[in-house]
Each structure stands twice: as C-alpha cells, then as structure tokens.
Scaffold this motif. Structure first.
Motif, PDB file in Angstrom:
ATOM      1  N   ILE A   7       0.820  -1.222   0.000  1.00 25.32           N
ATOM      2  CA  ILE A   7       0.000   0.000   0.000  1.00 25.32           C
ATOM      3  C   ILE A   7       0.849   1.265   0.000  1.00 25.32           C
ATOM      4  N   TYR A   8       2.151   1.122   0.278  1.00 20.94           N
ATOM      5  CA  TYR A   8       2.998   2.321   0.349  1.00 20.94           C
ATOM      6  C   TYR A   8       4.448   1.891   0.228  1.00 20.94           C
ATOM      7  N   GLU A   9       5.217   2.698  -0.494  1.00 19.53           N
ATOM      8  CA  GLU A   9       6.636   2.383  -0.611  1.00 19.53           C
ATOM      9  C   GLU A   9       7.435   3.675  -0.555  1.00 19.53           C
ATOM     10  N   THR A  10       8.487   3.684   0.229  1.00 19.13           N
ATOM     11  CA  THR A  10       9.378   4.835   0.276  1.00 19.13           C
ATOM     12  C   THR A  10      10.787   4.289   0.467  1.00 19.13           C
ATOM     13  N   LYS A  11      11.776   5.188   0.452  1.00 19.85           N
ATOM     14  CA  LYS A  11      13.169   4.732   0.508  1.00 19.85           C
ATOM     15  C   LYS A  11      13.404   3.802   1.708  1.00 19.85           C
ATOM     16  N   GLY A  12      13.713   2.553   1.406  1.00 20.93           N
ATOM     17  CA  GLY A  12      14.061   1.614   2.480  1.00 20.93           C
ATOM     18  C   GLY A  12      12.900   0.979   3.219  1.00 20.93           C
ATOM     19  N   LYS A  13      11.651   1.390   2.894  1.00 25.80           N
ATOM     20  CA  LYS A  13      10.493   0.854   3.626  1.00 25.80           C
ATOM     21  C   LYS A  13       9.375   0.474   2.669  1.00 25.80           C
ATOM     22  N   LYS A  14       8.722  -0.650   2.972  1.00 25.38           N
ATOM     23  CA  LYS A  14       7.534  -1.035   2.214  1.00 25.38           C
ATOM     24  C   LYS A  14       6.441  -1.367   3.209  1.00 25.38           C
ATOM     25  N   MET A  53      -4.347   5.280  17.771  1.00 24.71           N
ATOM     26  CA  MET A  53      -3.209   4.948  16.896  1.00 24.71           C
ATOM     27  C   MET A  53      -3.271   3.451  16.598  1.00 24.71           C
ATOM     28  N   PRO A  54      -2.597   3.012  15.515  1.00 28.56           N
ATOM     29  CA  PRO A  54      -2.593   1.566  15.263  1.00 28.56           C
ATOM     30  C   PRO A  54      -1.807   0.864  16.370  1.00 28.56           C
ATOM     31  N   LYS A  55      -2.375  -0.223  16.898  1.00 34.18           N
ATOM     32  CA  LYS A  55      -1.664  -0.987  17.934  1.00 34.18           C
ATOM     33  C   LYS A  55      -0.634  -1.911  17.290  1.00 34.18           C
ATOM     34  N   ASP A  71      -2.145  -2.617  13.459  1.00 39.78           N
ATOM     35  CA  ASP A  71      -3.508  -2.558  12.917  1.00 39.78           C
ATOM     36  C   ASP A  71      -3.559  -1.784  11.611  1.00 39.78           C
ATOM     37  N   TYR A  72      -4.350  -2.277  10.668  1.00 39.93           N
ATOM     38  CA  TYR A  72      -4.661  -1.479   9.481  1.00 39.93           C
ATOM     39  C   TYR A  72      -5.770  -0.503   9.857  1.00 39.93           C
ATOM     40  N   ILE A  73      -5.582   0.762   9.519  1.00 39.51           N
ATOM     41  CA  ILE A  73      -6.612   1.769   9.815  1.00 39.51           C
ATOM     42  C   ILE A  73      -7.282   2.178   8.508  1.00 39.51           C
ATOM     43  N   SER A 156       0.159  13.481   6.304  1.00 41.12           N
ATOM     44  CA  SER A 156       0.162  12.085   5.826  1.00 41.12           C
ATOM     45  C   SER A 156       0.285  11.090   6.978  1.00 41.12           C
ATOM     46  N   ASN A 157       0.523  11.581   8.179  1.00 45.66           N
ATOM     47  CA  ASN A 157       0.616  10.686   9.328  1.00 45.66           C
ATOM     48  C   ASN A 157      -0.652  10.668  10.179  1.00 45.66           C
ATOM     49  N   VAL A 158      -1.727  11.233   9.634  1.00 40.96           N
ATOM     50  CA  VAL A 158      -3.012  11.195  10.354  1.00 40.96           C
ATOM     51  C   VAL A 158      -4.063  10.598   9.424  1.00 40.96           C
ATOM     52  N   VAL A 168      -3.370   8.483  14.584  1.00 42.68           N
ATOM     53  CA  VAL A 168      -2.058   9.044  14.273  1.00 42.68           C
ATOM     54  C   VAL A 168      -1.042   7.912  14.102  1.00 42.68           C
ATOM     55  N   LEU A 169      -0.297   7.998  12.981  1.00 44.72           N
ATOM     56  CA  LEU A 169       0.680   6.959  12.611  1.00 44.72           C
ATOM     57  C   LEU A 169       2.099   7.441  12.882  1.00 44.72           C
ATOM     58  N   ASP A 170       3.049   6.496  12.721  1.00 43.95           N
ATOM     59  CA  ASP A 170       4.434   6.870  12.512  1.00 43.95           C
ATOM     60  C   ASP A 170       5.061   7.582  13.730  1.00 43.95           C
TER      61      ASP A 170
HETATM   62  N1  ATP Z   1      -1.631   1.279  10.120  1.00 43.87           N
HETATM   63  C1  ATP Z   1      -1.891   1.796   8.921  1.00 43.87           C
HETATM   64  N2  ATP Z   1      -3.135   1.716   8.402  1.00 43.87           N
HETATM   65  C2  ATP Z   1      -3.403   2.240   7.189  1.00 43.87           C
HETATM   66  N3  ATP Z   1      -2.503   2.867   6.416  1.00 43.87           N
HETATM   67  C3  ATP Z   1      -1.245   2.967   6.869  1.00 43.87           C
HETATM   68  C4  ATP Z   1      -0.865   2.436   8.141  1.00 43.87           C
HETATM   69  N4  ATP Z   1       0.432   2.658   8.329  1.00 43.87           N
HETATM   70  C5  ATP Z   1       0.860   3.320   7.231  1.00 43.87           C
HETATM   71  N5  ATP Z   1      -0.136   3.516   6.354  1.00 43.87           N
HETATM   72  C6  ATP Z   1      -0.050   4.221   5.053  1.00 43.87           C
HETATM   73  O1  ATP Z   1       1.312   4.264   4.664  1.00 43.87           O
HETATM   74  C7  ATP Z   1       1.824   5.631   4.681  1.00 43.87           C
HETATM   75  C8  ATP Z   1       3.214   5.667   5.273  1.00 43.87           C
HETATM   76  O2  ATP Z   1       3.221   5.107   6.566  1.00 43.87           O
HETATM   77  P1  ATP Z   1       4.199   5.598   7.700  1.00 43.87           P
HETATM   78  O3  ATP Z   1       3.921   7.030   7.979  1.00 43.87           O
HETATM   79  O4  ATP Z   1       4.107   4.664   8.844  1.00 43.87           O
HETATM   80  O5  ATP Z   1       5.614   5.407   6.988  1.00 43.87           O
HETATM   81  P2  ATP Z   1       6.819   6.399   6.950  1.00 43.87           P
HETATM   82  O6  ATP Z   1       7.899   5.723   7.637  1.00 43.87           O
HETATM   83  O7  ATP Z   1       6.373   7.692   7.505  1.00 43.87           O
HETATM   84  O8  ATP Z   1       7.175   6.722   5.526  1.00 43.87           O
HETATM   85  P3  ATP Z   1       7.681   8.204   5.189  1.00 43.87           P
HETATM   86  O9  ATP Z   1       9.101   8.217   5.638  1.00 43.87           O
HETATM   87  O10 ATP Z   1       7.489   8.362   3.717  1.00 43.87           O
HETATM   88  O11 ATP Z   1       6.846   9.206   5.952  1.00 43.87           O
HETATM   89  C9  ATP Z   1       0.803   6.431   5.492  1.00 43.87           C
HETATM   90  O12 ATP Z   1       0.767   7.781   5.086  1.00 43.87           O
HETATM   91  C10 ATP Z   1      -0.492   5.679   5.195  1.00 43.87           C
HETATM   92  O13 ATP Z   1      -1.020   6.096   3.954  1.00 43.87           O
END
Ligand code: ATP
Ligand code: MG
Length: 250
Positions: A7-14, A53-55, A71-73, A156-158, A168-170
């Motif tokens: 669902i998301y890919e960035t440098k070093g993380k999927k 937040m996701p547990k 958890d997937y939110i 992008s973290n909410v 709130v994520l991350d």
């Molecule tokens: N628990 C979750 N439920 C639903 N979507 C999620 C969840 N965790 C991450 N995502 C999706 O993946 C994206 C990136 O997640 P996250 O913020 O955890 O990674 P990141 O380490 O911040 O990456 P970046 O460095 O690009 O910010 C979020 O903006 C969201 O769209």
C-alpha cells in the motif's frame, strides 16, 4: 503473513496490508536498533492509552528484513483530504492542529528528551563549528518541557476513518519536550513538501489556539532544520542550510 498487497513504498520501507493488519518492512539500511526503537516508541505512546493509533501486534523478521506488524486503519490521510477538498482547507487545518494539541497534552516520562535528541543531531550535522556552537547554545537555553511531541506531525501521518475518528501513525520520532519545537518541525516538513501556504496557515492556527508567540516557534526553526539536514536528502539541503544559519551568528 501475506506480502502481496503493497500500500505504500518509500526509501528503504515497504508497507503491506494483510487483512486487518499492516506490515511495515524495513530494508538493510535500517539497523535492528532503529526498528526496535520505532516499535518501542510506538509502544510507549500506546501505553498512555489515550491517543488513537494503530496498535503493534508483532515485531518480526520477514525474508531477513525487520518488520513491524500493526492494525490497518481504514480511511484517508489528512494529506489526501487536503488535496481532495481544497475548499475545506481551513477546516482540515483546524482539526489537524486540534489533534496535535491533544497529543501535546499527554505525558510519557520515559520518552527521550527532545533537547537531547536535537543536541545529538546538531553534533552529527555537517554545519560548520561556529553554527553548531550557536545551535547547541540555543537548545541549552530552553528549559525542560515534557509534552509528548510526535516529531513528524504531518498530514500524511493522520488517518481519518469513515466515522471521523483521527488515528495518528508513525511514532518513530516521538520525544518529550516543547510544543513549539514540534510545531516548528511540522512547519518545516510542510515547507519542504512545497506546501508553503498550508504551512503558513498551520502556524497561524497553531499559535492562535495555543496562545504561543510565533517567535517561540521560529526560535526552534534553525534547530529542527539542522536536525533534518542529517538525513542528507540532497534536494532539501539548500533550504535547510539557509534555515539553520538564519540567525545572525556574527
Ligand atoms: N496502520 C496503517 N493503516 C493504514 N494505512 C497505513 C498504516 N500505516 C501506514 N499507512 C499508510 O502508509 C503511509 C506511510 O506510513 P508511515 O507514515 O508509517 O511510513 P513512513 O515511515 O512515515 O514513511 P515516510 O518516511 O514516507 O513518511 C501512510 O501515510 C499511510 O497512507
Ligand atoms: Mg509517515
């Protein structure tokens, strides 16, 4: 654990979704300590018990790579909502700030002191010694605060769920410290994303709602810029260097 729905890919993380869980997989550029630290920080905030937040369910290794299962939110990030609803931007920023203020109202005494984190970042930055000296002094001049600072509070973290709850994520960068520093970081990240208008509105709303002088947030700007420069992202360096050296050190 199925890793077929990315669902998301960035440098070093999927990030993969598997049913009601997400699996955040880190490549070799992330040390074991960095991944465990992200999970520990998230667990500490989870334990406060008052922030949606996701547990975390598991920290594990998949195909030789460290991974965090949580958890997937369901919902849309506030970044998506801002893009899709430009006419409602004021309302969205208002809600975004309320969520940050709610986090800042929490306490978690075992979190790293924001000032200690900033001092380490300044030391490992490539700024010249005179500037580092001034920035260290700036941080030293701030007294201890113990507000929970998310550390990467950006839209992008909410995630806003279909019923309107905010998750709130991350939490990798969470510390305890001064709310103005967290606001400076948000302002910087919005600016680096090219969203200067949103950054300005955000700062106005943050300062108004928290009755904070803008100068206080600005005081932290060179510090958070120096800290971000350590990531070494080439396209960010010019702006970060100009912010880090903005004060008159002559
Ligand atoms: N628990 C979750 N439920 C639903 N979507 C999620 C969840 N965790 C991450 N995502 C999706 O993946 C994206 C990136 O997640 P996250 O913020 O955890 O990674 P990141 O380490 O911040 O990456 P970046 O460095 O690009 O910010 C979020 O903006 C969201 O769209
Ligand atoms: Mg993120």
């Amino acid at each position: 654990m199925k890793l077929d729905n990315i669902i998301y890919e960035t440098k070093g993380k999927k990030i993969y979704r598997d049913g009601d869980k997400v699996i955040k997989v880190f490549d070799e550029s992330f040390s074991k300590a960095a991944v465990l630290n992200e999970a520990l920080n998230q667990a500490r905030v989870e334990e406060i018990g008052e922030i949606k937040m996701p547990k975390i369910h598991e920290v594990t290794v998949v195909d030789g790579k460290w991974a965090i299962v949580s958890d997937y939110i369901e919902g849309k990030t506030m970044a998506q909502l801002m893009e899709e609803n430009p006419d409602n931007i004021d309302e969205i920023i208002d809600k975004f700030v309320d969520i940050q203020i709610d986090i800042l109202s929490k306490r978690s005494p075992l979190l790293t002191d924001l000032r200690d984190k900033m001092q380490k970042k300044i030391s490992s930055s490539k700024l010249d010694a005179t500037i580092r000296y001034e920035l260290h002094n700036r941080v030293n001049g701030m007294k201890k605060h113990n507000k929970v600072c998310h550390g990467d509070f950006v839209p992008s973290n909410v995630i806003i769920t279909p019923v309107g709850d905010a998750y709130v994520l991350d939490w990798a960068h969470v510390t305890q410290g001064n709310g103005a520093a967290d606001a400076a970081r948000t302002y910087l990240m919005l600016t680096l994303e090219g969203k200067e208008d949103i950054a300005k509105k955000y700062l106005d709303v943050y300062c108004k709602k928290t009755d904070t002088a803008k100068q206080l947030v600005q005081y932290w700007m060179p510090i958070v810029a120096a800290s971000q420069s350590v990531k070494g992202i080439p396209e960010e360096q010019e702006l970060l260097m100009s912010w880090a050296t903005i004060a008159d050190y002559q």
